[in-house]
Design a protein around this motif. Structure first.
Motif, PDB file in Angstrom:
ATOM      1  N   ASN A   4      33.679  58.714  38.833  1.00 39.61           N
ATOM      2  CA  ASN A   4      33.280  57.327  39.509  1.00 39.61           C
ATOM      3  C   ASN A   4      31.064  56.934  39.529  1.00 39.61           C
ATOM      4  O   ASN A   4      31.464  56.149  39.501  1.00 39.61           O
ATOM      5  N   LEU A   5      30.710  58.043  39.096  1.00 38.63           N
ATOM      6  CA  LEU A   5      29.559  57.495  39.303  1.00 38.63           C
ATOM      7  C   LEU A   5      28.507  56.640  38.262  1.00 38.63           C
ATOM      8  O   LEU A   5      27.952  56.431  38.170  1.00 38.63           O
ATOM      9  N   ALA A  12      27.013  48.069  37.869  1.00 42.49           N
ATOM     10  CA  ALA A  12      26.108  47.819  39.068  1.00 42.49           C
ATOM     11  C   ALA A  12      25.029  46.729  37.523  1.00 42.49           C
ATOM     12  O   ALA A  12      24.351  46.051  37.893  1.00 42.49           O
ATOM     13  N   VAL A  13      24.765  47.225  36.205  1.00 38.15           N
ATOM     14  CA  VAL A  13      24.566  46.893  35.138  1.00 38.15           C
ATOM     15  C   VAL A  13      25.144  45.734  34.556  1.00 38.15           C
ATOM     16  O   VAL A  13      24.432  44.623  34.184  1.00 38.15           O
ATOM     17  N   PRO A  43      28.465  45.217  43.244  1.00 36.45           N
ATOM     18  CA  PRO A  43      29.357  46.383  42.341  1.00 36.45           C
ATOM     19  C   PRO A  43      29.789  46.797  42.770  1.00 36.45           C
ATOM     20  O   PRO A  43      30.854  48.498  42.372  1.00 36.45           O
ATOM     21  N   LEU A  44      29.040  47.928  44.616  1.00 34.11           N
ATOM     22  CA  LEU A  44      29.557  48.629  45.081  1.00 34.11           C
ATOM     23  C   LEU A  44      31.443  48.291  45.611  1.00 34.11           C
ATOM     24  O   LEU A  44      31.513  49.965  45.534  1.00 34.11           O
ATOM     25  N   LEU A  45      31.208  47.519  46.008  1.00 36.83           N
ATOM     26  CA  LEU A  45      32.652  47.073  46.298  1.00 36.83           C
ATOM     27  C   LEU A  45      33.494  46.966  45.592  1.00 36.83           C
ATOM     28  O   LEU A  45      34.842  47.612  45.412  1.00 36.83           O
ATOM     29  N   PHE A  46      33.126  46.892  44.639  1.00 37.25           N
ATOM     30  CA  PHE A  46      34.110  46.647  43.215  1.00 37.25           C
ATOM     31  C   PHE A  46      34.768  47.750  42.574  1.00 37.25           C
ATOM     32  O   PHE A  46      35.515  47.975  42.396  1.00 37.25           O
TER      33      PHE A  46
END
Length: 479
Positions: A4-5, A12-13, A43-46
């Motif tokens: 997940n990380l 994010a990239v 990116p967090l929501l995706f």
């Protein structure tokens, strides 16, 4: 967690790359919170959406697998229940039984065996001198046949209305035998004071193999019958050659006597009824007490309860049949055939053990559970008497040793020498009446000892028949 990380970092990239090279925006004109939201939230929501979708897919797959497992478990349980029901139904078929209510035996012999001194009620063993004047084996049976049937009909007149099945004798004219039985039946009925007995005479017992199996089959196939009489009679004694020191018996005759005994004569009559014969339709009303004004076609005529299983037995005689309480129960037997001669020694013991075990299961003395873990209640050791025809003392040792080995395997404490009846040495060769005589011996001892009895019958060198006769239960005797 690492996956997940990694997914979040990758998104994010990718998002920053899109912002830097594809999507134009003026970072200087945006406030810090707006800039932070633009850079971080997409990116967090995706990534959160992907995680939630994967979690939903995993749960859906787990639910599907659980449903499949539950369906398989349910199907397996249904198959198991169906298999258990089939097993139980087959076991009930195997353990179908018929009750015996009386035995009458007339035998030509110098003296009856000692165990006949204390026979139970409803078992009659009578002896007549072994001197036969007739040289025809059928004619020699006329007097004992009439006597035996007369005694039975005197016991209760209802017996004269039961079907009479006959076992054929050895080397006898079947038609002449049936004619003789019909005449003896009519004479016995007349002596008992019966006038309206159906003129059916006797007929040969259908089927082949064990007589107990055939009796059970007859009563199962015709539920309108309350029971039947089984008659077996033969007289090898009538055709035996006279003792002559100048013409001794040839080797074939001597060998036959070693295995079957000296020529004898026996008339064996047995009364069998359906298990749990109910007193439905039994009445003490006689024909003379019927309403004289009732039309003929509306009267009972003693056959109004055919559907309840009383056949042609008149209503006013049915109580007399029920007064003869069950004394024993016969069960399906187990037979073994061999195209070649039966083996000897341990192989004979193994084959005999299989037939005895099957007979014990049929009699309910040995469990046959659907699940081996449920095994219990083995009563094989309760066998208290043995009726057999292993042969004379000089030839029957191997067969008797095999029987003793089998009894030891089932932990029976009966002694096959002292707690046994060898029909060969006790009664001689009774021809076609041998099986019925073995049955009568077993029924008598089962009623006397109130324990099950084993029958081991050898037919030549190619067949073994094992069957069990058990005693009637107290509630059956009190019924």
């Amino acid at each position: 967690m690492i996956l997940n990380l990694s997914l979040l970092i990758g998104l994010a990239v990718l998002w920053l790359g899109l912002l830097g090279f594809v999507i134009p925006f003026n970072a200087g004109a945006m406030s810090a919170p707006s800039l932070f939201g633009l850079l971080v939230l997409p990116p967090l929501l995706f990534a959160l959406g992907i995680v939630l979708w994967r979690s939903w897919r995993t749960k859906r797959e787990a639910a599907r697998q659980q449903a499949d497992a539950e369906a398989q478990t349910k199907a397996q349980a249904e198959r198991l229940a169906q298999a258990r029901q089939t097993h139980d139904a087959e076991l009930r078929e195997r353990q179908h039984l018929v009750e015996c209510r009386a035995v009458w035996v007339d035998i030509a012999i110098e003296a009856l065996p000692p165990w006949c001194d204390d026979i139970p009620p409803q078992t009659l063993w009578q002896q007549r001198p072994p001197e036969i004047n007739d040289t025809d084996r059928t004619a020699a049976l006329a007097s004992p046949l009439t006597d035996t049937l007369g005694i039975a009909f005197t016991e209760t007149s209802a017996l004269a209305f039961l079907p009479l099945y006959v076992l054929p004798g050895r080397d006898q004219d079947g038609r002449a035998l049936l004619d003789l039985i019909k005449l003896a039946h009519n004479d016995a009925a007349a002596e008992a004071g019966l006038d309206a007995v159906p003129a059916t005479g006797g007929k040969f017992l259908p089927g082949s193999g064990s007589i107990n199996d055939r009796v059970i089959a007859v009563l199962r196939n015709d539920p309108t019958l309350p029971g039947l009489l089984l008659l077996a009679c033969d007289s090898p004694l009538a055709v035996q050659p006279d003792d002559d020191e100048f013409e001794p018996l040839d080797s074939t005759q001597l060998e036959a006597q070693r295995w079957h005994g000296k020529p004898g004569q026996a008339v064996v009559l047995q009364l069998f009824t359906r298990s749990g014969l109910a007193p439905a339709g039994v009445t003490d009303t006689v024909a003379g007490e019927a309403d004289p004004y009732q039309p003929y076609w509306e009267r009972d005529h003693g056959r109004g309860d055919d559907a309840s299983g009383w056949g042609r037995v008149p209503a006013h005689l049915r109580a007399g049949l029920l007064d003869l309480a069950p004394i024993a129960r016969i069960h399906l037997s187990r037979e073994l055939y061999s195209d070649a001669a039966l083996p000897k020694g341990n192989k004979l013991s193994q084959q005999l053990r299989g037939t005895v075990e099957g007979a014990l299961i049929n009699a309910g003395l040995r469990p046959l559970p659907f699940d081996p873990a449920e095994a219990g209640g083995d009563l094989s050791h309760t066998l208290a008497w043995l009726a057999h025809n292993c042969g004379g003392v000089d030839v029957g040792g191997q067969r008797l040793a095999a029987v003793a080995t089998v009894l030891s395997y089932f932990e029976s404490e009966l002694n096959p020498i002292s707690n046994a009846s060898n029909v060969v040495t006790e009664f001689g060769d009774v021809g076609g009446a041998r099986s019925a005589l073995l049955n009568a011996i077993a029924i008598t001892h089962a009623a006397q000892l109130q324990q099950p009895v084993l029958i081991a019958e050898f037919d030549g060198d190619t067949q073994i028949v094992s069957s069990v006769v058990s005693h009637a239960l107290p509630e059956e005797q009190a019924a």
